[in-house]
Design a protein around this motif. Sequence first.
Motif, PDB file in Angstrom:
ATOM      1  N   THR A   7       0.885  -1.234  -0.086  1.00 12.49           N
ATOM      2  CA  THR A   7      -0.020  -0.085  -0.045  1.00 12.49           C
ATOM      3  C   THR A   7       0.885   1.362  -0.115  1.00 12.49           C
ATOM      4  O   THR A   7       0.342   2.468  -0.139  1.00 12.49           O
ATOM      5  N   HIS A   8       2.155   1.237  -0.130  1.00 12.66           N
ATOM      6  CA  HIS A   8       3.019   2.532   0.220  1.00 12.66           C
ATOM      7  C   HIS A   8       4.102   2.591  -0.526  1.00 12.66           C
ATOM      8  O   HIS A   8       4.963   1.494  -0.211  1.00 12.66           O
ATOM      9  N   THR A   9       4.257   3.146  -1.848  1.00 13.44           N
ATOM     10  CA  THR A   9       5.365   3.133  -2.487  1.00 13.44           C
ATOM     11  C   THR A   9       5.315   4.755  -3.019  1.00 13.44           C
ATOM     12  O   THR A   9       4.409   5.652  -3.330  1.00 13.44           O
ATOM     13  N   HIS A  10       6.700   5.128  -3.347  1.00  9.33           N
ATOM     14  CA  HIS A  10       7.075   6.428  -4.067  1.00  9.33           C
ATOM     15  C   HIS A  10       7.876   6.342  -5.227  1.00  9.33           C
ATOM     16  O   HIS A  10       8.530   5.372  -5.284  1.00  9.33           O
ATOM     17  N   THR A  11       7.590   7.071  -5.966  1.00  8.43           N
ATOM     18  CA  THR A  11       7.982   7.271  -7.410  1.00  8.43           C
ATOM     19  C   THR A  11       9.052   8.483  -7.713  1.00  8.43           C
ATOM     20  O   THR A  11       9.170   9.450  -6.612  1.00  8.43           O
ATOM     21  N   ASP A  40       2.824   8.882  -3.621  1.00 11.30           N
ATOM     22  CA  ASP A  40       3.894   9.863  -3.442  1.00 11.30           C
ATOM     23  C   ASP A  40       3.440  11.002  -2.032  1.00 11.30           C
ATOM     24  O   ASP A  40       2.212  11.028  -2.033  1.00 11.30           O
ATOM     25  N   HIS A  41       4.403  11.778  -1.934  1.00  8.59           N
ATOM     26  CA  HIS A  41       4.123  12.541  -0.740  1.00  8.59           C
ATOM     27  C   HIS A  41       3.192  13.860  -1.253  1.00  8.59           C
ATOM     28  O   HIS A  41       3.366  14.270  -2.323  1.00  8.59           O
ATOM     29  N   GLY A  42       2.540  14.368  -0.271  1.00  9.37           N
ATOM     30  CA  GLY A  42       1.433  15.178  -0.494  1.00  9.37           C
ATOM     31  C   GLY A  42       2.114  16.599  -0.537  1.00  9.37           C
ATOM     32  O   GLY A  42       3.221  16.654  -0.174  1.00  9.37           O
ATOM     33  N   ILE A  73      -2.142   8.470  -2.231  1.00 14.58           N
ATOM     34  CA  ILE A  73      -1.034   9.821  -1.671  1.00 14.58           C
ATOM     35  C   ILE A  73      -0.788   9.462  -0.511  1.00 14.58           C
ATOM     36  O   ILE A  73      -1.469   8.499   0.416  1.00 14.58           O
ATOM     37  N   GLU A  74       0.363   9.913   0.067  1.00 19.35           N
ATOM     38  CA  GLU A  74       0.858   9.783   1.302  1.00 19.35           C
ATOM     39  C   GLU A  74       0.602  11.323   1.656  1.00 19.35           C
ATOM     40  O   GLU A  74       1.659  12.075   1.760  1.00 19.35           O
ATOM     41  N   ALA A  75      -0.166  11.599   2.323  1.00 22.73           N
ATOM     42  CA  ALA A  75      -0.667  13.226   2.691  1.00 22.73           C
ATOM     43  C   ALA A  75       0.048  13.170   3.973  1.00 22.73           C
ATOM     44  O   ALA A  75       0.410  12.433   4.571  1.00 22.73           O
ATOM     45  N   SER A 192       5.683  -1.310   2.334  1.00 22.31           N
ATOM     46  CA  SER A 192       7.142  -1.190   2.284  1.00 22.31           C
ATOM     47  C   SER A 192       7.780   0.101   2.544  1.00 22.31           C
ATOM     48  O   SER A 192       9.074   0.308   2.658  1.00 22.31           O
ATOM     49  N   ASP A 193       7.015   1.122   2.069  1.00 24.63           N
ATOM     50  CA  ASP A 193       7.369   2.615   1.830  1.00 24.63           C
ATOM     51  C   ASP A 193       8.746   2.611   1.076  1.00 24.63           C
ATOM     52  O   ASP A 193       9.549   3.306   1.300  1.00 24.63           O
ATOM     53  N   SER A 194       8.555   2.008   0.007  1.00 24.75           N
ATOM     54  CA  SER A 194       9.590   1.935  -1.284  1.00 24.75           C
ATOM     55  C   SER A 194      10.014   3.269  -1.604  1.00 24.75           C
ATOM     56  O   SER A 194       8.973   3.893  -2.024  1.00 24.75           O
ATOM     57  N   HIS A 195      11.407   3.485  -1.470  1.00 25.48           N
ATOM     58  CA  HIS A 195      11.585   4.620  -2.234  1.00 25.48           C
ATOM     59  C   HIS A 195      12.429   4.307  -3.773  1.00 25.48           C
ATOM     60  O   HIS A 195      12.980   5.215  -4.410  1.00 25.48           O
ATOM     61  N   VAL A 196      12.683   3.201  -3.786  1.00 19.66           N
ATOM     62  CA  VAL A 196      12.952   2.497  -5.232  1.00 19.66           C
ATOM     63  C   VAL A 196      12.384   1.034  -5.433  1.00 19.66           C
ATOM     64  O   VAL A 196      12.041   0.611  -4.264  1.00 19.66           O
TER      65      VAL A 196
HETATM   66 ZN   LIG Z   1       6.296   7.260   2.535  1.00 19.25          ZN
END
Ligand SMILES: [Zn+2]
Length: 252
Positions: A7-11, A40-42, A73-75, A192-196
């Motif tokens: 549920t948690h990934t960043h591009t 992605d971050h709010g 979104i991760e607000a 996972s809060d993946s940033h890659v």
């Molecule tokens: Zn995050």
Amino acid sequence: MQYPVDTHTHTVASSHAYSTIHDYLAVAKQKGIRLFATTDHGPAMADAPHFWHFVNLRVLPRMVDGVGILRGIEANIKNRDGEIDYFGDYLSHLDIVLAGFHEPVFAPSDKATHTEAMINAIKSGKVDIITHPGNPAYPIDIEAVVTAAAQYGVALEINNSSFEVSRKGSEANCTAIAKAAKALGATLVMGSDSHVAFSLGGFDRALSIINAVDYPKDKLLNRSPMALLDFLTLRGHQTVADFIPLFRDEAF
Ligand SMILES: [Zn+2]
Ligand SMILES: [Zn+2]
């Protein structure tokens, strides 16, 4: 077991992250991830994407080669009233809304303030998942937050990155949160809060916390695409109906 939902990934839309949607899709196929949320971050974060990034998520296909993509979104929780940096009708076009504390937007203060802000975000009805509630930089009254999460049907995240790259020292809080969630009937989800993209679906550390307290696996939102989709439907996200025919026949 590989849990098939993240549920948690960043591009690259957040410039401190390094992968594209295509990269995530490739790793999802390799690892057997069936559904992931791009979150992605709010816009209140310094290097977050512009507001339009979230508005235009509708251009993403629902499924690519059997992998579902949730628009999210991760607000940022901005204040003691639990307000977040994304609002109005725009929220109803997202499939999933995560929110959490981030230092550049809401500086750590004291336990009472953090607790009130988090509970108000939970009560607002706008947030589906609270990210990294175990962050030791933001002490909270765990019992009060978990009670509110259970009452309002908001999931609490056990964030795998908190044990690896960020928010060092989260273990004790996360264990206490998982224990309280078990006792009070709150829903947990691993992120996972993946940033890659390589870390997509990587939950080893979060899972060891969940196992240590014997939290019921049949309540973990990562257990199947339908488990997450049913949760989001109950929370009022009509847009996730698009996915239901695609996953409905799958085992829970
Ligand atoms: Zn995050
Ligand atoms: Zn975060």
